[in-house]
Design a protein around this motif. Sequence first.
Motif, PDB file in Angstrom:
ATOM      1  N   ASP A   1     -33.466  43.556  84.333  1.00 62.41           N
ATOM      2  CA  ASP A   1     -33.266  41.854  84.503  1.00 62.41           C
ATOM      3  C   ASP A   1     -32.199  41.504  83.561  1.00 62.41           C
ATOM      4  N   ILE A   2     -31.368  42.597  83.312  1.00 63.88           N
ATOM      5  CA  ILE A   2     -30.136  42.219  82.271  1.00 63.88           C
ATOM      6  C   ILE A   2     -29.054  42.461  83.310  1.00 63.88           C
ATOM      7  N   PRO A   3     -28.032  41.693  82.825  1.00 61.77           N
ATOM      8  CA  PRO A   3     -26.480  42.020  83.656  1.00 61.77           C
ATOM      9  C   PRO A   3     -26.070  43.401  83.337  1.00 61.77           C
ATOM     10  N   ILE A   4     -25.224  43.647  84.365  1.00 62.67           N
ATOM     11  CA  ILE A   4     -24.470  44.916  84.599  1.00 62.67           C
ATOM     12  C   ILE A   4     -23.087  44.475  84.687  1.00 62.67           C
ATOM     13  N   LEU A   5     -22.298  44.893  83.932  1.00 58.88           N
ATOM     14  CA  LEU A   5     -20.810  44.537  83.994  1.00 58.88           C
ATOM     15  C   LEU A   5     -20.148  45.374  85.189  1.00 58.88           C
ATOM     16  N   HIS A   6     -19.693  44.964  86.044  1.00 57.98           N
ATOM     17  CA  HIS A   6     -19.212  45.749  87.248  1.00 57.98           C
ATOM     18  C   HIS A   6     -17.690  46.248  86.706  1.00 57.98           C
ATOM     19  N   ILE A   7     -17.244  47.261  86.968  1.00 59.22           N
ATOM     20  CA  ILE A   7     -16.078  47.763  86.645  1.00 59.22           C
ATOM     21  C   ILE A   7     -14.665  47.266  87.455  1.00 59.22           C
ATOM     22  N   ALA A   8     -15.079  46.915  88.771  1.00 58.40           N
ATOM     23  CA  ALA A   8     -13.971  46.246  89.376  1.00 58.40           C
ATOM     24  C   ALA A   8     -13.385  44.899  89.178  1.00 58.40           C
ATOM     25  N   ASP A   9     -14.679  43.920  88.582  1.00 57.80           N
ATOM     26  CA  ASP A   9     -14.099  42.732  88.200  1.00 57.80           C
ATOM     27  C   ASP A   9     -13.088  42.378  87.304  1.00 57.80           C
ATOM     28  N   PRO A  10     -13.102  42.988  86.251  1.00 58.50           N
ATOM     29  CA  PRO A  10     -12.105  43.222  85.313  1.00 58.50           C
ATOM     30  C   PRO A  10     -10.837  43.482  85.572  1.00 58.50           C
ATOM     31  N   VAL A  11     -10.621  44.585  86.249  1.00 54.24           N
ATOM     32  CA  VAL A  11      -9.321  45.093  86.755  1.00 54.24           C
ATOM     33  C   VAL A  11      -8.779  44.100  87.810  1.00 54.24           C
ATOM     34  N   ALA A  12      -9.623  43.700  88.537  1.00 46.91           N
ATOM     35  CA  ALA A  12      -9.073  42.436  89.781  1.00 46.91           C
ATOM     36  C   ALA A  12      -8.591  41.209  88.841  1.00 46.91           C
ATOM     37  N   LEU A  13      -9.216  40.669  87.915  1.00 53.75           N
ATOM     38  CA  LEU A  13      -8.742  39.589  87.153  1.00 53.75           C
ATOM     39  C   LEU A  13      -7.665  39.908  86.423  1.00 53.75           C
ATOM     40  N   ALA A  14      -7.352  41.253  85.876  1.00 58.36           N
ATOM     41  CA  ALA A  14      -6.112  41.548  85.225  1.00 58.36           C
ATOM     42  C   ALA A  14      -5.101  41.631  86.019  1.00 58.36           C
TER      43      ALA A  14
ATOM     44  N   ARG B   1      -9.768  50.969  80.683  1.00 59.72           N
ATOM     45  CA  ARG B   1      -9.569  50.008  79.875  1.00 59.72           C
ATOM     46  C   ARG B   1      -9.971  48.622  80.091  1.00 59.72           C
ATOM     47  N   THR B   2      -9.805  48.277  81.168  1.00 60.54           N
ATOM     48  CA  THR B   2     -10.060  46.633  81.552  1.00 60.54           C
ATOM     49  C   THR B   2     -11.737  46.708  81.414  1.00 60.54           C
ATOM     50  N   HIS B   3     -12.681  47.721  81.893  1.00 58.89           N
ATOM     51  CA  HIS B   3     -13.914  47.756  81.565  1.00 58.89           C
ATOM     52  C   HIS B   3     -14.373  47.531  80.294  1.00 58.89           C
ATOM     53  N   CYS B   4     -13.692  48.483  79.444  1.00 55.61           N
ATOM     54  CA  CYS B   4     -13.628  48.577  77.930  1.00 55.61           C
ATOM     55  C   CYS B   4     -13.746  47.298  77.204  1.00 55.61           C
TER      56      CYS B   4
END
Length: 231
Positions: free
Chosen positions: A98-111, A217-220
Amino acid sequence: MRKLGMIGGMSWVSTGIYYDRINRIIQKRSSPMASAPLLIESVDFCQLYGLREEQDWKRASEVLSESAKRLEDAGAGALIIAANSMHKVYDDVAAAVDIPILHIADPVALAIKRAGHKKAALIGTRNVMTESFYRKRLIAHGIDLSPPDMANVETLHGIIYDELMIGKASRDAERKLKTIITNKEQEGAEAIVLACTELNLVVDVNANVLPVFDSTRTHCEAAADWILQSE
């Protein structure tokens, strides 16, 4: 700071990189004596290595989902899965808690988008490069991806599993990666996505013919953003 849960051990090498990098970001952005409030469960990679069949991935989904539940029960307010290939079972794991999971691909795409690039080449393990689960996440952000070169796929898969995941980083692997990236630039790619959490061991992110966006790096960075964000 908020408490983040990390599912690691895929491999232990990348989990060590995550722990170091997240804490360095927190220290830089918060205080010299600060450290990240992390809950880490490092799974046994022998259970999750070389998965091919649907039943293998079902088992992987169960292993990661149970890990996610334990971290949630222990007080984590959000989770990260410290591996690219294991995001194949992201939806199943996300549905188990019931808590969010930060997807690894989203921050790299935004970068990549922030840097003004539209076409990228994806470099990682076989399933990340050839299957849709990871590629479609980047495409959904408007990133055009070069098709995988199967010769590169096998070369990279071997380097990752035979060397990097057991803590080795050879000069031969560095040379092969440099050649692959140079060829991608000649084929018209505007950027490279390092979609394997250990590839930064043999790729200089800051010194290549193309801009290199390291998923680790972007996931961190995204993990640190969440930790430091007010409730």
